[in-house]
Design a protein around this motif. Structure first.
Motif, short mmCIF file in Angstrom:
data_model
loop_
_atom_site.label_atom_id
_atom_site.label_comp_id
_atom_site.label_asym_id
_atom_site.label_seq_id
_atom_site.Cartn_x
_atom_site.Cartn_y
_atom_site.Cartn_z
N VAL A 40 0.77 -1.25 0.21
CA VAL A 40 0.13 -0.02 0.18
C VAL A 40 0.94 1.24 0.03
CG1 VAL A 40 -1.91 1.16 1.23
CG2 VAL A 40 -1.91 -1.10 1.36
N SER A 41 1.94 1.49 0.98
CA SER A 41 2.69 2.39 0.84
C SER A 41 3.57 2.63 -0.44
CB SER A 41 3.70 2.40 1.95
OG SER A 41 4.68 1.39 1.88
N PHE A 42 4.02 1.47 -1.01
CA PHE A 42 4.81 1.70 -2.23
C PHE A 42 3.90 2.47 -3.32
CE2 PHE A 42 6.29 0.12 -6.57
CZ PHE A 42 7.61 0.45 -6.11
N PHE A 43 2.68 2.24 -3.56
CA PHE A 43 1.72 3.12 -4.33
C PHE A 43 1.57 4.30 -4.13
CE2 PHE A 43 -2.46 4.61 -4.78
CZ PHE A 43 -2.75 4.54 -6.23
N SER A 96 -0.12 16.75 -0.97
CA SER A 96 0.05 16.94 0.33
C SER A 96 -0.50 15.52 0.82
CB SER A 96 -0.37 18.13 1.09
OG SER A 96 -1.61 18.22 1.03
N TYR A 97 -1.85 15.17 0.39
CA TYR A 97 -2.38 14.05 0.98
C TYR A 97 -1.62 12.73 0.34
CZ TYR A 97 -7.02 15.95 1.97
OH TYR A 97 -8.18 16.35 2.53
N MET A 98 -1.21 12.79 -0.58
CA MET A 98 -0.30 11.63 -1.12
C MET A 98 1.06 11.58 -0.30
SD MET A 98 -1.71 9.63 -3.38
CE MET A 98 -3.13 9.72 -4.32
N ALA A 103 4.29 9.02 3.77
CA ALA A 103 5.39 9.14 4.94
C ALA A 103 4.69 8.40 6.19
CB ALA A 103 5.40 10.51 5.03
N VAL A 104 3.69 8.20 6.60
CA VAL A 104 2.96 7.71 7.84
C VAL A 104 3.29 6.00 7.26
CG1 VAL A 104 0.94 7.14 9.12
CG2 VAL A 104 1.46 9.47 8.47
N LEU A 105 2.81 5.63 6.27
CA LEU A 105 2.73 4.28 6.09
C LEU A 105 4.06 3.83 5.92
CD1 LEU A 105 -0.18 3.90 3.33
CD2 LEU A 105 -0.29 3.07 5.72
N ILE A 106 5.05 4.39 5.21
CA ILE A 106 6.51 3.90 5.31
C ILE A 106 7.08 3.91 6.75
CG2 ILE A 106 8.64 4.55 4.68
CD1 ILE A 106 7.68 5.33 1.91
N GLY A 107 6.55 5.15 7.49
CA GLY A 107 7.10 5.14 8.73
C GLY A 107 6.75 3.94 9.72
N LEU A 108 5.38 3.59 9.72
CA LEU A 108 4.63 2.50 10.26
C LEU A 108 5.44 1.22 9.74
CD1 LEU A 108 2.67 1.12 12.11
CD2 LEU A 108 1.23 1.24 10.18
#
Length: 119
Positions: A40-43, A96-98, A103-108
């Protein structure tokens, strides 16, 4: 507004997608959860980087050249200037949404990956 309500709702939706991918995988372990969040974060990362490059006016000169070439080849019969520059197509709030989602998904994902290697 970077930390608006819609960012968090979209983040929950993305985590739900990652959870569905996790439960559809063959094994339910921490590595499968990390992989699901990665998908999901890669997309979001790829889309955010593409929009960032477009917004940075990198493709404006190339597009202008192709439009001039098209105008010369059509002998001025077609007007290619009506669409504007590609950098004007990108909405800052969508970018900014993207970026926030990526950033949040990669951080998680990185936090879970650190836990995976520490355990």
């Amino acid at each position: 507004m970077l930390f608006g309500k819609w960012n968090w709702i979209l983040l929950l939706f993305n985590l739900a997608i990652a959870a569905v991918l996790f439960f559809l995988s063959d094994q339910q372990n921490l590595l499968s959860l990390i992989n699901s969040i990665f998908y999901v974060s890669f997309f979001y990362f790829i889309v955010a980087m593409l929009l960032f490059v477009i917004k940075g006016r990198v493709l404006d000169g190339i597009t202008r050249s192709f439009r001039k070439f098209g105008k010369v080849m059509s002998k001025g019969m077609l007007d290619f200037e009506e669409n504007g520059a590609p950098s004007e197509w990108v909405n800052r709030s969508f970018l900014s949404y993207m970026q926030f989602q990526a950033a949040v998904l990669i951080g998680l994902m990185l936090i879970l990956l650190a836990l995976f290697y520490l355990i």
